[in-house]
Scaffold this active site. Structure first.
Site, mmCIF file in Angstrom:
data_model
loop_
_atom_site.group_PDB
_atom_site.id
_atom_site.type_symbol
_atom_site.label_atom_id
_atom_site.label_comp_id
_atom_site.label_asym_id
_atom_site.label_seq_id
_atom_site.Cartn_x
_atom_site.Cartn_y
_atom_site.Cartn_z
ATOM 1 N N LEU A 5 -4.500 -4.178 5.201
ATOM 2 C CA LEU A 5 -5.056 -4.100 3.849
ATOM 3 C C LEU A 5 -4.929 -2.653 3.391
ATOM 4 C CD1 LEU A 5 -8.247 -5.712 2.385
ATOM 5 C CD2 LEU A 5 -7.745 -3.309 1.940
ATOM 6 N N ILE A 6 -4.295 -2.465 2.250
ATOM 7 C CA ILE A 6 -4.021 -1.130 1.716
ATOM 8 C C ILE A 6 -4.696 -1.006 0.359
ATOM 9 C CG2 ILE A 6 -2.221 0.538 1.108
ATOM 10 C CD1 ILE A 6 -0.264 -1.291 2.726
ATOM 11 N N GLY A 8 -5.341 1.024 -3.298
ATOM 12 C CA GLY A 8 -4.604 1.883 -4.232
ATOM 13 C C GLY A 8 -3.110 1.632 -4.247
ATOM 14 N N CYS A 9 -2.712 0.364 -4.413
ATOM 15 C CA CYS A 9 -1.288 0.005 -4.313
ATOM 16 C C CYS A 9 -0.571 -0.074 -5.653
ATOM 17 C CB CYS A 9 -1.143 -1.343 -3.595
ATOM 18 S SG CYS A 9 -1.506 -1.267 -1.836
ATOM 19 N N SER A 10 -1.193 0.374 -6.719
ATOM 20 C CA SER A 10 -0.540 0.239 -8.027
ATOM 21 C C SER A 10 0.567 1.260 -8.245
ATOM 22 C CB SER A 10 -1.574 0.365 -9.152
ATOM 23 O OG SER A 10 -2.197 1.641 -9.109
ATOM 24 N N GLY A 12 2.615 5.163 -6.327
ATOM 25 C CA GLY A 12 2.634 6.230 -5.331
ATOM 26 C C GLY A 12 2.646 5.794 -3.887
ATOM 27 N N GLY A 14 0.439 4.300 -1.951
ATOM 28 C CA GLY A 14 -0.025 2.954 -1.621
ATOM 29 C C GLY A 14 1.037 1.906 -1.855
ATOM 30 N N SER A 127 -4.922 14.841 2.477
ATOM 31 C CA SER A 127 -4.020 15.740 1.757
ATOM 32 C C SER A 127 -3.735 16.969 2.609
ATOM 33 C CB SER A 127 -4.665 16.182 0.440
ATOM 34 O OG SER A 127 -3.941 17.241 -0.159
ATOM 35 N N TYR A 140 -11.206 18.356 -5.619
ATOM 36 C CA TYR A 140 -10.353 17.381 -4.927
ATOM 37 C C TYR A 140 -10.258 17.713 -3.441
ATOM 38 C CZ TYR A 140 -6.041 15.064 -3.445
ATOM 39 O OH TYR A 140 -5.109 14.327 -2.752
#
Length: 248
Positions: A5-6, A8-10, A12, A14, A127, A140
């Site tokens: 399960l990932i 933020g796949c919309s 980049g 993900g 990051s 961030y």
């Protein structure tokens, strides 16, 4: 067949990670706030679900629909460029809700099934700014650095249950929607006094000789998800690898 399960796949990292796991024969549960099946190759091994990691009800609904999973990839998050002096604390809290508390909430929700089965992987995407902090991303960086400490501690906590927790640390990727997705949030965060300095920073980023690409991160996540060793850190991208070596 294993299931990942990932979040933020919309776009980049993900999205590319979902494509990579599909290509490797896994069942992929790709989640995003607004589901779009057209972003990924059609496959019987693909499930696309709505998920807002800042909403407990959304998390519970997505996990119930997904069924048992083998790997959780916490990738969803928000980007933010701006001078900290000009950043409202409400915006800082918004960043932490998505990047920090969203990751923690997703992890907490899947741990019972991993602990009971004595198997599972949690891969947290942070990051390279946690390896070598850069200017104009203080909030961030703080949100991602918190996840570094959280993951390192949790890795010890779950070792007795054969549950591994990993960190993937991408470098700077200008091809992602990091800035685009946060454009409205960033308005007014570079006041006039900071403008010349900000222009210099952005010029330096634009002239860098090594960038991270989405496939670098997908491959690092894949490696982390399949590595049964206690290894914690997986830098992704030439620039992130260089920073990791400097920090070692």
């Amino acid at each position: 067949m294993k299931t990942v399960l990932i979040t933020g796949c919309s776009s980049g990292y993900g999205l590319e990670t979902a494509r990579h796991f599909l290509a490797q024969g896994w069942h992929v549960v790709a989640t995003m706030r607004t589901p779009r099946w057209d972003l990924l190759p059609a496959s019987e091994r693909l499930t696309v679900l709505p998920l807002d990691v800042t909403d407990p009800a959304s998390i519970a609904s997505a996990l119930q629909a997904a069924g048992p999973i083998d790997v959780l990839v916490n990738n969803a998050g928000l980007g933010l460029f701006g001078a900290f002096e000009a950043t409202p604390l409400a915006t800082v809290r918004e960043i932490f809700e998505a990047n920090t508390f969203g990751t923690m909430a997703m992890t907490q929700a899947v741990l019972p099934q991993f602990r009971e089965r004595r198997a599972g992987r949690v891969v947290n995407v942070t990051s390279s700014a946690t390896l070598a902090p850069m200017p104009l991303v203080a909030a961030y960086t703080a949100s991602k650095t918190a996840i570094e400490g959280f993951t390192a501690s949790l890795a010890h906590e779950l070792q007795a249950f054969n549950v591994r927790v990993k960190l993937v640390e991408p470098g700077y990727a200008p091809t992602t929607r990091f800035t685009e997705n946060g454009a409205q949030r960033m308005q007014g965060l570079i006041p006039e006094a900071y403008a010349p300095y900000a222009q210099s920073v952005f010029a330096t980023l634009g002239s860098a000789s090594a960038f991270t690409v989405e496939s670098d991160v997908a491959e690092a996540v894949w490696l982390a998800a399949n590595d049964a060793s206690p290894r914690l850190h997986y830098p992704a991208g030439a620039d992130a690898v260089a920073l990791a070596r400097q920090a070692a």
